[in-house]
Design an enzyme around this catalytic site. Structure first.
Site, short mmCIF file in Angstrom:
data_model
loop_
_atom_site.label_atom_id
_atom_site.label_comp_id
_atom_site.label_asym_id
_atom_site.label_seq_id
_atom_site.Cartn_x
_atom_site.Cartn_y
_atom_site.Cartn_z
N HIS A 1 0.84 -1.20 0.00
CA HIS A 1 0.00 0.00 0.00
C HIS A 1 0.88 1.26 0.00
O HIS A 1 0.63 2.21 -0.74
CB HIS A 1 -0.87 0.04 1.26
CG HIS A 1 -1.90 -1.05 1.35
ND1 HIS A 1 -2.06 -1.82 2.47
CD2 HIS A 1 -2.81 -1.52 0.46
CE1 HIS A 1 -3.04 -2.69 2.28
NE2 HIS A 1 -3.50 -2.54 1.07
N LYS B 1 -18.24 -5.34 8.29
CA LYS B 1 -17.00 -6.12 8.45
C LYS B 1 -16.47 -5.93 9.85
O LYS B 1 -16.63 -4.85 10.44
CB LYS B 1 -15.93 -5.64 7.45
CG LYS B 1 -16.04 -6.26 6.07
CD LYS B 1 -14.75 -5.96 5.31
CE LYS B 1 -14.85 -6.27 3.83
NZ LYS B 1 -13.70 -5.74 3.10
N ARG C 1 -2.52 -6.32 -8.41
CA ARG C 1 -1.52 -7.35 -8.13
C ARG C 1 -1.63 -8.41 -9.21
O ARG C 1 -1.16 -8.22 -10.31
CB ARG C 1 -1.73 -7.91 -6.72
CG ARG C 1 -1.23 -6.99 -5.64
CD ARG C 1 -1.81 -7.30 -4.29
NE ARG C 1 -3.25 -7.16 -4.30
CZ ARG C 1 -4.02 -7.24 -3.23
NH1 ARG C 1 -3.50 -7.51 -2.07
NH2 ARG C 1 -5.32 -7.05 -3.32
N SER D 1 -3.17 -7.88 3.02
CA SER D 1 -3.39 -7.63 4.46
C SER D 1 -3.85 -8.92 5.13
O SER D 1 -3.50 -9.18 6.28
CB SER D 1 -4.44 -6.53 4.65
OG SER D 1 -3.96 -5.31 4.16
#
Ligand code: ADP
Length: 162
Positions: free
Chosen positions: A17, A41, A92, A130
Site C-alpha cells: 500500500h 465487516k 496485483r 493484508s
C-alpha cells in the site's frame, strides 16, 4: 490540480500500500488515503487505528504531505467531498483485475467525472495482502518484511493482548 483518492481497508497497511501511495504522489498533485469504514465487516484494527498506522507508516519514509482519513459511505462521495477526480488503485495478480474492473465500471456509472487509475504492483509485493499479514502474525510469524515498523509494533501489541 489532480487530487487522487487511494481507498482501501488497510487492515493493516502493508509495504505494498505504502509503495503505491509513494508512486501515486509522483503522478498526482495530491494523494489522500481513505480508510473505508464498513460496518458489516469486523476489522482487526479500528478505523482510527488504521488511519494512525498509515500516518505513522508515511512518517517512517519521511512523507508528510499525504492526508489520511476515514470515510463511511461510497468512495465516489468522498472523492466529491474532497474535489478528487482520480481513484487510485493497485493491481496485483489476475484476480484483482476482474474485481477492480467491476468496481470501476459501477463507479463510472455513478460518477463519470471520476477516473479510476491503476498502478501495477511492484514484483516484490505481488503476493502481499493484508489478509496474509494478519494470518502470519496470528501464527507468530515475522511480518517485518511485509509491513512498516509501526504496523509490526501494533501487531505485536495485539498478539500480547495489549
Ligand atoms: P480493499 O479492501 O479495498 O481491497 P485493500 O486494503 O486490500 O483494500 O487494498 C487497497 C488498495 O491497495 C487496492 O487498490 C489494492 O489493489 C491495493 N493493494 C493491496 N495490496 C497491494 C500490494 N501488495 N501492492 C500494491 N497495491 C496493493
Amino acid at each position: 490540480m489532480a487530487i487522487a483518492v487511494h481507498p482501501g481497508s488497510f487492515d493493516p497497511p502493508t509495504k505494498g500500500h505504502l509503495d503505491l501511495v509513494l508512486r501515486g504522489r509522483k503522478i498526482f498533485d495530491k494523494v489522500v488515503v481513505v480508510v473505508g469504514i464498513n460496518s458489516r465487516k469486523q476489522p482487526l484494527f479500528s478505523a482510527s487505528q488504521r488511519v494512525e498506522l498509515f500516518r505513522a507508516s508515511l512518517l517512517e519514509v519521511g512523507v508528510s504531505d499525504v492526508e489520511v482519513r476515514s470515510w463511511e459511505g461510497l468512495t465516489i462521495d468522498v472523492c466529491r467531498a474532497l474535489g478528487a477526480t482520480v481513484l487510485l488503485r493497485g493491481l496485483r495478480q489476475g484476480g484483482d483485475f476482474e474485481v477492480e474492473q467491476s468496481i470501476a465500471l459501477m463507479n463510472r456509472r455513478m460518477a463519470p467525472e471520476i477516473e479510476t487509475v491503476y498502478l501495477n504492483c511492484r514484483e516484490e509485493f505481488l503476493g502481499l495482502t493484508s489478509t496474509s499479514v494478519r494470518e502470519i502474525s496470528r501464527m507468530g510469524g515475522d511480518v517485518s518484511p511485509f509491513v512498516p515498523k509501526a504496523v509490526v509494533a501494533a501487531l505485536h501489541s495485539l498478539q500480547r493482548g495489549l
